[in-house]
Design a protein around this motif. Sequence first.
Motif, PDB file in Angstrom:
ATOM      1  N   ARG A 631     -14.951  43.282  10.871  1.00  0.00           N
ATOM      2  CA  ARG A 631     -16.047  43.230  11.837  1.00  0.00           C
ATOM      3  C   ARG A 631     -15.613  42.432  13.056  1.00  0.00           C
ATOM      4  O   ARG A 631     -14.992  41.376  12.919  1.00  0.00           O
ATOM      5  N   ASN A 632     -15.976  42.941  14.220  1.00  0.00           N
ATOM      6  CA  ASN A 632     -15.566  42.296  15.469  1.00  0.00           C
ATOM      7  C   ASN A 632     -16.693  42.283  16.488  1.00  0.00           C
ATOM      8  O   ASN A 632     -16.457  42.338  17.683  1.00  0.00           O
ATOM      9  N   PHE A 633     -17.929  42.206  15.998  1.00  0.00           N
ATOM     10  CA  PHE A 633     -19.068  42.191  16.906  1.00  0.00           C
ATOM     11  C   PHE A 633     -18.999  40.975  17.827  1.00  0.00           C
ATOM     12  O   PHE A 633     -18.546  39.892  17.428  1.00  0.00           O
ATOM     13  N   GLU A 634     -19.492  41.158  19.026  1.00  0.00           N
ATOM     14  CA  GLU A 634     -19.421  40.088  20.031  1.00  0.00           C
ATOM     15  C   GLU A 634     -20.146  38.845  19.526  1.00  0.00           C
ATOM     16  O   GLU A 634     -21.262  38.904  19.031  1.00  0.00           O
ATOM     17  N   GLY A 635     -19.477  37.704  19.639  1.00  0.00           N
ATOM     18  CA  GLY A 635     -20.049  36.441  19.206  1.00  0.00           C
ATOM     19  C   GLY A 635     -19.822  36.129  17.743  1.00  0.00           C
ATOM     20  O   GLY A 635     -20.118  35.026  17.294  1.00  0.00           O
ATOM     21  N   ARG A 636     -19.281  37.076  16.982  1.00  0.00           N
ATOM     22  CA  ARG A 636     -19.108  36.858  15.543  1.00  0.00           C
ATOM     23  C   ARG A 636     -17.855  36.050  15.237  1.00  0.00           C
ATOM     24  O   ARG A 636     -17.875  35.115  14.433  1.00  0.00           O
ATOM     25  N   VAL A 637     -16.733  36.411  15.856  1.00  0.00           N
ATOM     26  CA  VAL A 637     -15.457  35.774  15.536  1.00  0.00           C
ATOM     27  C   VAL A 637     -15.421  34.348  16.075  1.00  0.00           C
ATOM     28  O   VAL A 637     -15.094  33.397  15.371  1.00  0.00           O
ATOM     29  N   HIS A 638     -15.748  34.195  17.350  1.00  0.00           N
ATOM     30  CA  HIS A 638     -15.806  32.879  17.994  1.00  0.00           C
ATOM     31  C   HIS A 638     -16.599  33.036  19.278  1.00  0.00           C
ATOM     32  O   HIS A 638     -16.458  34.049  19.976  1.00  0.00           O
ATOM     33  N   PRO A 639     -17.433  32.059  19.639  1.00  0.00           N
ATOM     34  CA  PRO A 639     -18.249  32.193  20.853  1.00  0.00           C
ATOM     35  C   PRO A 639     -17.423  32.399  22.131  1.00  0.00           C
ATOM     36  O   PRO A 639     -17.924  32.972  23.103  1.00  0.00           O
ATOM     37  N   LEU A 640     -16.189  31.931  22.139  1.00  0.00           N
ATOM     38  CA  LEU A 640     -15.386  31.990  23.363  1.00  0.00           C
ATOM     39  C   LEU A 640     -14.438  33.180  23.419  1.00  0.00           C
ATOM     40  O   LEU A 640     -13.732  33.356  24.408  1.00  0.00           O
ATOM     41  N   THR A 641     -14.390  34.001  22.367  1.00  0.00           N
ATOM     42  CA  THR A 641     -13.560  35.214  22.426  1.00  0.00           C
ATOM     43  C   THR A 641     -14.487  36.408  22.632  1.00  0.00           C
ATOM     44  O   THR A 641     -15.076  36.914  21.694  1.00  0.00           O
ATOM     45  N   ARG A 642     -14.567  36.839  23.877  1.00  0.00           N
ATOM     46  CA  ARG A 642     -15.460  37.956  24.197  1.00  0.00           C
ATOM     47  C   ARG A 642     -14.840  39.296  23.829  1.00  0.00           C
ATOM     48  O   ARG A 642     -15.549  40.282  23.630  1.00  0.00           O
ATOM     49  N   ALA A 643     -13.518  39.359  23.740  1.00  0.00           N
ATOM     50  CA  ALA A 643     -12.832  40.580  23.327  1.00  0.00           C
ATOM     51  C   ALA A 643     -12.228  40.346  21.944  1.00  0.00           C
ATOM     52  O   ALA A 643     -11.420  39.428  21.772  1.00  0.00           O
ATOM     53  N   ASN A 644     -12.619  41.143  20.975  1.00  0.00           N
ATOM     54  CA  ASN A 644     -12.140  40.962  19.607  1.00  0.00           C
ATOM     55  C   ASN A 644     -11.651  42.301  19.062  1.00  0.00           C
ATOM     56  O   ASN A 644     -12.405  43.281  19.052  1.00  0.00           O
ATOM     57  N   TYR A 645     -10.402  42.311  18.628  1.00  0.00           N
ATOM     58  CA  TYR A 645      -9.799  43.556  18.157  1.00  0.00           C
ATOM     59  C   TYR A 645      -9.425  43.471  16.680  1.00  0.00           C
ATOM     60  O   TYR A 645      -8.832  42.476  16.236  1.00  0.00           O
ATOM     61  N   LEU A 646      -9.772  44.529  15.958  1.00  0.00           N
ATOM     62  CA  LEU A 646      -9.347  44.671  14.574  1.00  0.00           C
ATOM     63  C   LEU A 646      -7.994  45.365  14.549  1.00  0.00           C
ATOM     64  O   LEU A 646      -7.788  46.359  15.249  1.00  0.00           O
ATOM     65  N   ALA A 647      -7.082  44.846  13.739  1.00  0.00           N
ATOM     66  CA  ALA A 647      -5.734  45.408  13.689  1.00  0.00           C
ATOM     67  C   ALA A 647      -5.123  45.115  12.326  1.00  0.00           C
ATOM     68  O   ALA A 647      -5.594  44.242  11.590  1.00  0.00           O
ATOM     69  N   SER A 648      -4.063  45.825  12.007  1.00  0.00           N
ATOM     70  CA  SER A 648      -3.340  45.561  10.767  1.00  0.00           C
ATOM     71  C   SER A 648      -2.658  44.202  10.860  1.00  0.00           C
ATOM     72  O   SER A 648      -2.366  43.717  11.954  1.00  0.00           O
ATOM     73  N   PRO A 649      -2.377  43.566   9.723  1.00  0.00           N
ATOM     74  CA  PRO A 649      -1.663  42.288   9.752  1.00  0.00           C
ATOM     75  C   PRO A 649      -0.348  42.330  10.549  1.00  0.00           C
ATOM     76  O   PRO A 649      -0.077  41.391  11.305  1.00  0.00           O
ATOM     77  N   PRO A 650       0.476  43.380  10.432  1.00  0.00           N
ATOM     78  CA  PRO A 650       1.687  43.401  11.267  1.00  0.00           C
ATOM     79  C   PRO A 650       1.367  43.408  12.759  1.00  0.00           C
ATOM     80  O   PRO A 650       2.065  42.760  13.547  1.00  0.00           O
ATOM     81  N   LEU A 651       0.306  44.121  13.151  1.00  0.00           N
ATOM     82  CA  LEU A 651      -0.070  44.140  14.565  1.00  0.00           C
ATOM     83  C   LEU A 651      -0.630  42.793  15.013  1.00  0.00           C
ATOM     84  O   LEU A 651      -0.458  42.399  16.168  1.00  0.00           O
ATOM     85  N   VAL A 652      -1.310  42.090  14.115  1.00  0.00           N
ATOM     86  CA  VAL A 652      -1.790  40.746  14.461  1.00  0.00           C
ATOM     87  C   VAL A 652      -0.610  39.861  14.842  1.00  0.00           C
ATOM     88  O   VAL A 652      -0.646  39.134  15.844  1.00  0.00           O
TER      89      VAL A 652
END
Length: 989
Positions: A631-652
Amino acid sequence: MPPLTSALLSRSTTGSSTRVSAAAAAAISRPAADAAPSSSPPPSRPTPRPRPSPASPFASGLSGRLFGGHRAAARSASSATAVFERRFASAATRNTYDEILTGLGRPGGGEEFGKYYSLPALSDSRIDRLPYSIRILLESAIRNCDDFQVTGKDVEKILDWENSAPKQVEIPFKPARVLLQDFTGVPAVVDLACMRDAVSKLGSDPKKINPLVPVDLVIDHSVQVDVARSQNAVQANMELEFHRNKERFGFLKWGSSAFRNMLVVPPGSGIVHQVNLEYLARVVFNNGGILYPDSVVGTDSHTTMIDGLGVAGWGVGGIEAEAAMLGQPMSMVLPGVVGFKLSGKLRNGVTATDLVLTVTQMLRKHGVVGKFVEFYGQGMSELSLADRATIANMSPEYGATMGFFPVDVKTLDYLKLTGRSDDTVAMVESYLRANKMFVDHSQVEAERVYSSYLELNLEEVEPCLSGPKRPHDRVTLKNMKSDWLSCLDNDVGFKGFAVPKESQGKVTEFSFHGTPAKIKHGDVVIAAITSCTNTSNPNVMLGAALVAKKACELGLEVKPWIKTSLAPGSGVVKKYLDKSGLQKYLDQLGFHIVGYGCTTCIGNSGELDESVSAAISENDIVAAAVLSGNRNFEGRVHPLTRANYLASPPLVVAYALAGTVNIDFEKEPIGVSKDGKEVYFRDIWPSTEEIAEVVKTSVLPDMFKSTYEAITKGNPMWNELSVSTSTLYPWDPSSTYIHEPPYFKDMTMTPPGPRPVKDAYCLLNFGDSITTDHISPAGSINPDSPAAKYLKERGVERKDFNSYGSRRGNDEIMARGTFANIRLVNKFLKGEVGPKTIHVPSGEKLAVFDAAMKYKNEGHDTIILAGAEYGSGSSRDWAAKGPMLQGVKAVIAKSFERIHRSNLAGMGIIPLCFKAGEDADTLGLTGHERYTIHLPTNVSDIKPGQDVTVTTDTGKSFTCTLRFDTEVELAYYDHGGILPYVTRKIAEQ
């Protein structure tokens, strides 16, 4: 929901024709020291408390004992509850389908595995056309068919699935077990503890209160990434976790020894869904000689991960979970099933994460809300079990109830890998083959019917991410840079930030611990390998480690201000990373293990460095997080990261090295090697063959066995928690985390019966689509809220408020947080949005909780007026418990979300529906009236679905439909709710 007590008519675990279940009876009615097992434990699972055989003499004369004693003295024979109970007492004690109870022999002969309800023995051609997922529902209905809780008509609905599913018919379903995590599990254990107190006060044995079905609770949602990029991160974060959650953990530890049939997995063990996959799942139960498919409901939406193992499971709200724990069948709509055909094979370098993001986008577009998705086809045989679990995990993201993979040889191989015994695996295969629930890819599959069809050639899947704000907004890796630049341009929305052209390239300079640093739009500040989606998959985890190895050998580094972290889903991950020799490379890049549990994906990412936070907030930077979550809904990961991308561990790892999402990996270098050469993405990306070789040599069965043999032993901090050994929980009145709720205050053995609702005030006047998010408290506690005031009065500083989620075990907090959503739209406020309402007699504008208490103190009942789809969204127990505690007696709405209506009934709140074409507006109701609901005073005169007249003090009168839909719900209402009902029934034993 059918009654708890009728659950005791479930079949005997001895396999005989006597159908009163000793195991079921003993689980709720016998003292804990004496309780019988309700299932066989998984292989190698510790059994800390001895349990005798389910073939107990307690079964004899059971139905006569159930409703004797207190009940006869307490109630007159004319009450509806008495009628209801007489119906139970006279219900058939023999299963309608006993003639198909069949013995299952072992492949090599000898003593049979047990008996099972044979679907082929029905000789019904419709079964061969049923999806495998529907066959599990069918078997459950047949096995539990007592013509009371589950009827022959229910079985026929499922058999005739092709015709009945489009009609949205409801069926009962009894899951084999319940799964909890600590945030959502605490209220369930609080209620059980409170029920024990009530039973004791009623003069009965509190040890009678125990879950009827196996309950597993994994403490995994409390760890935060406070410390990262440190060898000491696991220990440091765990110390902080215990400091914040000591009360909750102590309470759960008490529950782990106080209740039978409940396993509590201590903090630091892993993510609930990965532990479920690797250890808790049975696939097939052998319950005292009766074999049946494993199935589970859990209080976490990603319970669906277990569908990858061929176990039917999905997420439910707290009240449904508690009902299932106490033996209640769940009411569910018989779902449509989308058949998803897979063909081909993933190309070199393409990961399971790329596949699941592709599948998620396809299914979102197709529309699968409320449906099962069942995967089939030859392409399924090319996917590892871990790959399947990755896809199943994200069912909530594509909207399905389940993303189901039937059992095949790959499933059996996984069971062996994870330490299940050979005998268990043989039983699983033999049972599922015999009962037409096993997929054999070596044979031509029989044609099954699905509600609709999709198909994907795995060869067409390409590397991708999803974002920047939703999991189904897939972006191919090759188009990532152009998509990012368009997001900067686009208007604010799911794919837009509206950053002016002239400022898109601005660079902000700052000092990071004395080192000059720069940050700009799209720069990565969080890179997290986290979440059950991926950490259960050795291919992507070891793939990430190989990326790290290649990068380190070339001399690449991650900028020190990027918060990198690795949160494995179980201790097995650390074992195979160590075995492969690759963990040191992840450490070198800053991906140290920070803890074992849900972290960044649920917002437990911890704080960013102050210098980074200041640079972002003071310069309005659109900073990025890249995580291997779901899940990468706005405000979920961290209040200061407005862009949140889901990716595979190697891509991370790759994006952490690049330091930005504004990069074209095909054309732009990811960094510069130690000898000054440009390094490209292709230079560090491992091949499928490289990954497979490392997996083959590093992931071993002994790792799973050794990890799970020790899983209930805990860690030193858990073991040092000093808790009471008493049967009753010693409530601490000063605790702000765990509090005894008032559900049983002044309770006697005599049910209160119908309560008149006379001259009630309207607490809230809503329009359409009020969701459980509006009703139930979640997230942070606003410093100006009634909940904050309560905490301040008890000396809790603002920094220690924690969240509503962490305080779900305290009804005082949760009642104050009910209707505290800042987006609440209440007609009383004439357009003003917020958690306020009008106290009608005085005209004061108050917080909803304050107004509710003012009405209570004045001796007034309250009701709620609402529009269509009241209570839609995720099912949440506090969306029904909270209004009840605030004093709400009834909700009058145009329509209800199905489960929320059931939950209201379960808490004793009267659900009423306006007649078709009518609502508060058409009837001229403003909410300033006083309402009287004309229900009969004798519950025996009330019928499910009857018309009820409502009058107001202004002379208006209108007719509503009473939405107590079953006799059972009327019995709950008669008793004041499901919890008092169950408590009285158990106390009567």
